[in-house]
Design a protein around this motif. Structure first.
Motif, PDB file in Angstrom:
ATOM      1  N   SER A 148      45.073  -3.758  20.238  1.00 40.25           N
ATOM      2  CA  SER A 148      45.677  -4.242  18.995  1.00 40.25           C
ATOM      3  C   SER A 148      47.179  -4.412  19.161  1.00 40.25           C
ATOM      4  N   PRO A 149      47.760  -5.431  18.532  1.00 39.75           N
ATOM      5  CA  PRO A 149      49.205  -5.615  18.626  1.00 39.75           C
ATOM      6  C   PRO A 149      49.934  -4.499  17.894  1.00 39.75           C
ATOM      7  N   PRO A 150      51.132  -4.125  18.353  1.00 32.96           N
ATOM      8  CA  PRO A 150      51.890  -3.092  17.634  1.00 32.96           C
ATOM      9  C   PRO A 150      52.311  -3.588  16.256  1.00 32.96           C
ATOM     10  N   LEU A 151      52.321  -2.706  15.294  1.00 38.36           N
ATOM     11  CA  LEU A 151      52.756  -3.056  13.950  1.00 38.36           C
ATOM     12  C   LEU A 151      54.272  -3.257  13.922  1.00 38.36           C
ATOM     13  N   ASP A 152      54.706  -4.367  13.354  1.00 39.23           N
ATOM     14  CA  ASP A 152      56.146  -4.606  13.185  1.00 39.23           C
ATOM     15  C   ASP A 152      56.657  -3.931  11.919  1.00 39.23           C
ATOM     16  N   VAL A 153      55.853  -3.949  10.875  1.00 37.00           N
ATOM     17  CA  VAL A 153      56.267  -3.372   9.590  1.00 37.00           C
ATOM     18  C   VAL A 153      55.037  -2.904   8.830  1.00 37.00           C
ATOM     19  N   ILE A 154      55.204  -1.823   8.067  1.00 29.11           N
ATOM     20  CA  ILE A 154      54.187  -1.401   7.107  1.00 29.11           C
ATOM     21  C   ILE A 154      54.820  -1.438   5.723  1.00 29.11           C
ATOM     22  N   LEU A 155      54.179  -2.142   4.795  1.00 30.25           N
ATOM     23  CA  LEU A 155      54.597  -2.168   3.394  1.00 30.25           C
ATOM     24  C   LEU A 155      53.847  -1.035   2.700  1.00 30.25           C
ATOM     25  N   VAL A 156      54.615  -0.028   2.285  1.00 31.28           N
ATOM     26  CA  VAL A 156      54.052   1.265   1.888  1.00 31.28           C
ATOM     27  C   VAL A 156      54.028   1.419   0.359  1.00 31.28           C
ATOM     28  N   TYR A 182      49.920   7.579  14.897  1.00 28.56           N
ATOM     29  CA  TYR A 182      50.270   6.259  15.430  1.00 28.56           C
ATOM     30  C   TYR A 182      51.475   6.337  16.371  1.00 28.56           C
ATOM     31  N   THR A 183      52.466   7.116  15.989  1.00 25.05           N
ATOM     32  CA  THR A 183      53.706   7.164  16.771  1.00 25.05           C
ATOM     33  C   THR A 183      53.613   8.061  18.007  1.00 25.05           C
ATOM     34  N   THR A 184      52.464   8.665  18.244  1.00 26.14           N
ATOM     35  CA  THR A 184      52.299   9.403  19.504  1.00 26.14           C
ATOM     36  C   THR A 184      52.137   8.445  20.681  1.00 26.14           C
ATOM     37  N   THR A 185      51.706   7.209  20.397  1.00 21.50           N
ATOM     38  CA  THR A 185      51.483   6.249  21.480  1.00 21.50           C
ATOM     39  C   THR A 185      52.293   4.959  21.326  1.00 21.50           C
ATOM     40  N   ARG A 186      52.874   4.738  20.148  1.00 24.27           N
ATOM     41  CA  ARG A 186      53.616   3.491  19.912  1.00 24.27           C
ATOM     42  C   ARG A 186      54.872   3.766  19.105  1.00 24.27           C
TER      43      ARG A 186
END
Length: 231
Positions: A148-156, A182-186
């Protein structure tokens, strides 16, 4: 401040803000949602984002993301939306994972896929785990997949926000746990909240926080966008 004190203050603020949001008319929510959508469209980070996470909004008392989601799909960006698995089986023989109800971010593929989503018990569109624009057998792509492509932004989403971009959620910690995993790998995507005007606390008022709460990069409301210091 102790963790117990922070949780007590959070509960009080959450109850008060949810009462305020419940009192907003659907017409006013729609008006403010459109204002936020227009401001979001002007933001370079949103224009340039190739992969976006965005929640599907509740029917009442929450900023509506219908137009945003439709825009993301029609422009061809990759869109992921939150999915909470159903409760594990009550079968005593079942061995549910400790993370069986953690939030996932699953891909929504097209306007046709979106249009065929049923409503859940909260009045939120529920894409489920399989595509609606296929024969029903194709699993949705999970943003945690290696391909999967890395997320550029999350609208929370959220319940309340302050001028330092702290966020009060609904108390389930779904986003906190998802972002930690998520941030453990990206790298962390840009985290931008979408807010109705009453959700922004008065200057000087703070959202109670604990060490486990993530901070937003920015908050967009009908009044404009506030960036966290240093962003």
């Amino acid at each position: 401040m102790s963790t117990a004190a922070a949780f007590a203050l959070k509960a009080t603020l959450r109850k008060s803000m949810l009462r305020t949001l419940k009192g907003m008319s659907d017409a006013e929510v729609e008006k403010q949602s459109q204002a936020v959508f227009r401001k979001l469209l002007d933001q370079p980070f949103f224009k340039e984002a190739k992969s976006v996470g965005c929640y599907l909004s509740m029917k009442h008392g929450e900023l509506r993301t219908t137009g945003i989601v439709d825009h993301i799909l029609k422009r061809g960006s990759t869109l992921y939306t939150p999915f909470i698995p159903p409760p594990p089986s009550r079968n005593p023989e079942a061995q549910p994972s400790s993370s069986s109800q953690d939030m996932k971010m699953l891909r929504l593929y097209s306007p046709a896929d979106l249009e065929r989503c049923p409503l859940d018990k909260w009045g939120i569109l529920d894409p489920g785990e399989t595509r609606n624009d296929k024969d029903g057998s194709e699993k949705r792509e999970d943003v945690m997949n290696r391909s999967s492509p890395p997320l550029d932004v999350i609208l929370v989403p959220g319940v309340a926000f302050d001028e330092d971009c702290n966020r009060l959620g609904r108390g389930k910690a779904y986003y906190d746990r998802f972002l930690l995993l998520y941030t453990t790998t990206r790298p962390s995507p840009l985290l931008v909240a979408l807010a109705l005007s009453p959700q922004i606390l008065e200057k000087g008022e703070k959202v109670p926080t604990t060490e486990h709460d993530f901070r937003l990069d920015g908050v967009i409301s009908p009044e404009g966008i506030v960036w966290r210091e240093g962003n």
